[in-house]
Write an enzyme that holds these catalytic residues in place. Structure first.
Site, PDB file in Angstrom:
ATOM      1  N   PHE A 137       0.874  -1.180   0.000  1.00 33.25           N
ATOM      2  CA  PHE A 137       0.000   0.000   0.000  1.00 33.25           C
ATOM      3  C   PHE A 137       0.907   1.223   0.000  1.00 33.25           C
ATOM      4  O   PHE A 137       1.680   1.430   0.934  1.00 33.25           O
ATOM      5  CB  PHE A 137      -0.908   0.017   1.231  1.00 33.25           C
ATOM      6  CG  PHE A 137      -1.825   1.213   1.269  1.00 33.25           C
ATOM      7  CD1 PHE A 137      -3.088   1.147   0.716  1.00 33.25           C
ATOM      8  CD2 PHE A 137      -1.410   2.418   1.837  1.00 33.25           C
ATOM      9  CE1 PHE A 137      -3.941   2.254   0.734  1.00 33.25           C
ATOM     10  CE2 PHE A 137      -2.249   3.523   1.847  1.00 33.25           C
ATOM     11  CZ  PHE A 137      -3.512   3.437   1.298  1.00 33.25           C
ATOM     12  N   ASP A 222       9.289   2.199   1.244  1.00 36.30           N
ATOM     13  CA  ASP A 222       8.180   2.972   1.807  1.00 36.30           C
ATOM     14  C   ASP A 222       8.148   2.693   3.301  1.00 36.30           C
ATOM     15  O   ASP A 222       7.653   1.666   3.755  1.00 36.30           O
ATOM     16  CB  ASP A 222       6.884   2.535   1.120  1.00 36.30           C
ATOM     17  CG  ASP A 222       5.649   3.225   1.677  1.00 36.30           C
ATOM     18  OD1 ASP A 222       5.706   3.738   2.808  1.00 36.30           O
ATOM     19  OD2 ASP A 222       4.611   3.215   0.984  1.00 36.30           O
ATOM     20  N   LYS A 251       3.225   9.795   8.459  1.00 34.14           N
ATOM     21  CA  LYS A 251       2.510   9.308   9.637  1.00 34.14           C
ATOM     22  C   LYS A 251       3.130   9.803  10.934  1.00 34.14           C
ATOM     23  O   LYS A 251       2.887  10.923  11.362  1.00 34.14           O
ATOM     24  CB  LYS A 251       2.406   7.777   9.600  1.00 34.14           C
ATOM     25  CG  LYS A 251       1.398   7.257   8.569  1.00 34.14           C
ATOM     26  CD  LYS A 251       1.141   5.780   8.758  1.00 34.14           C
ATOM     27  CE  LYS A 251       0.102   5.258   7.755  1.00 34.14           C
ATOM     28  NZ  LYS A 251      -1.247   5.759   8.021  1.00 34.14           N
TER      29      LYS A 251
END
Length: 396
Positions: A137, A222, A251
């Protein structure tokens, strides 16, 4: 205004892109949240790994308050000290190259995709390709979405950007076969988060690194969910045998403030030039001040060691429960694989009703992402809550 009123307004005015749980949170402190009715919750989701130093950490709050009182925004046409200091801190703690700031993880990945494509064009590749693992993702903007195999299959959002392909997770032979002269990059998560917490094997990471070197491509990791101490080291790649050319972070980076970063090696940092990329709000002084405060807390050997210790405590406690088949992940990023027949969504709803916040990324998995500042008693409390929910699960 009560929860019923809020839900009615949501139904009328908000686009239906989320299925929200029936709770309105109004206050947070550390690993705890309180709803509008005064009920206390133990938060083992942390805003999906955003509030890594806990809710309203006083150092982050003070950094935001102080910076907001002095300067909230100028533009990237001028210097601000928090932006430059944060770039230095991120570079020196990782790949040693340059940093591009964004507002989110998907934007950080967009920057990485641009770097990869331009880097490939420079070596004469006319149609660059980016390879990812199935289950990855990377975000919801079109570049990152095209690199996210499961979401890229949505025909209602087609057509996706060309030049993206995927192979099964940890399939080394398929990965090597997919990387060739047209490959611009291999873009992967060290641990797949949204898929249900599935680690990439060291062998697959090594194969990706070797294939990129042979093709002249970039290895992009990532680390939007795995970075900033989540796995027990500042960056997850530090516990693997590879070093990427580019990593992305977001995040947890801002401790609740929206910020992302694309960090490169020295060579990859020279690819983008003026006019190639930009962002109006990215690298703003308030978000960067918050991120600097977060790094001061997280980039601490004692805290990172504690993350590994608490992760082991949590893993061992969960594995001892009847109804838990496996626990995947590293540090305080764990996926709890439930026994066949146990509906994770139903279990998660029961846990929420009993004051424990978890996430359900797939039908048979609970995802646990507590703040890194959680304590041993709170870990024990979470295990006990899951044990109780499993014991009372209907149909067992």
């Amino acid at each position: 205004m009560n929860l019923t009123d809020l839900r009615a307004l949501e139904q009328r005015y908000l686009m239906r892109t989320y299925r929200r749980a029936p709770a309105e949170f109004v206050r947070g402190e550390g690993a705890l949240l309180w709803d509008s009715e005064g009920n206390e919750y133990l938060d083992f989701l942390a805003g999906i790994s955003v509030c890594t130093v806990g809710h309203c950490h006083p150092d982050v709050v003070e950094a935001v308050r102080e910076q907001a009182g002095r300067l909230i925004h100028t533009s990237n046409l001028f210097y601000t000290e928090p932006m430059v200091r944060l770039a230095e801190r991120l570079s020196e703690s990782s790949l040693g190259g340059r940093v591009f700031f964004a507002n989110s993880g998907t934007e950080a990945n967009e920057c990485a995709i641009k770097i990869a494509r331009k880097h490939a064009h420079r070596r004469g590749v006319e149609a660059p390709e980016i390879v990812s693992f199935e289950g990855d993702f990377h975000g919801r903007t079109y570049g990152a979405l095209s690199a996210t195999p499961a979401l890229a299959e949505n025909p209602a959002l087609a057509p996706m950007l060309p030049g993206f392909r995927s192979v099964p997770l940890n399939d080394i032979d398929a990965l090597r076969a997919a990387v060739g002269e047209n490959t611009a990059a291999v873009l992967i998560e060290p641990i797949q988060g949204e898929a249900g917490v599935y680690p990439v094997s060291d062998e697959a990471l090594l194969a990706a690194r070797e294939a990129c070197e042979q093709a002249g491509a970039l290895l992009i990791l990532d680390e939007i969910q795995t970075g900033m101490g989540r796995t027990g080291s500042l960056w997850a790649y530090e516990q693997t045998p590879v070093r990427p050319d580019v990593l992305t972070s977001a995040k947890a980076l801002g401790g609740g403030m929206p910020i992302g970063a694309c960090v490169t090696t020295a060579e990859a940092g020279e690819v983008l030039e003026p006019g190639d990329h930009g962002s109006t709000f990215a690298g703003g002084p308030v978000a960067c001040a918050a991120a600097l405060a977060v790094l001061e807390i997280v980039d601490d050997p004692a805290l990172l060691r504690r993350v590994r210790e608490l992760g082991s405590q949590l893993r061992e406690g969960l594995l001892a429960l009847d109804g838990v088949g496996e626990v995947r992940g590293r540090g305080l990023m764990l996926g709890v694989g439930l026994d066949h027949g146990i509906d994770a969504a139903k279990l998660g709803s029961e846990l929420l009703a009993n004051g424990l916040i978890v996430n359900v990324p797939e039908p048979g998995t609970l995802r646990l992402l507590p703040p890194l500042t959680v304590d041993s008693d709170q870990v024990g409390r979470a295990v006990a809550a899951i044990a109780s929910a499993l014991l009372s699960y209907e149909g067992r």
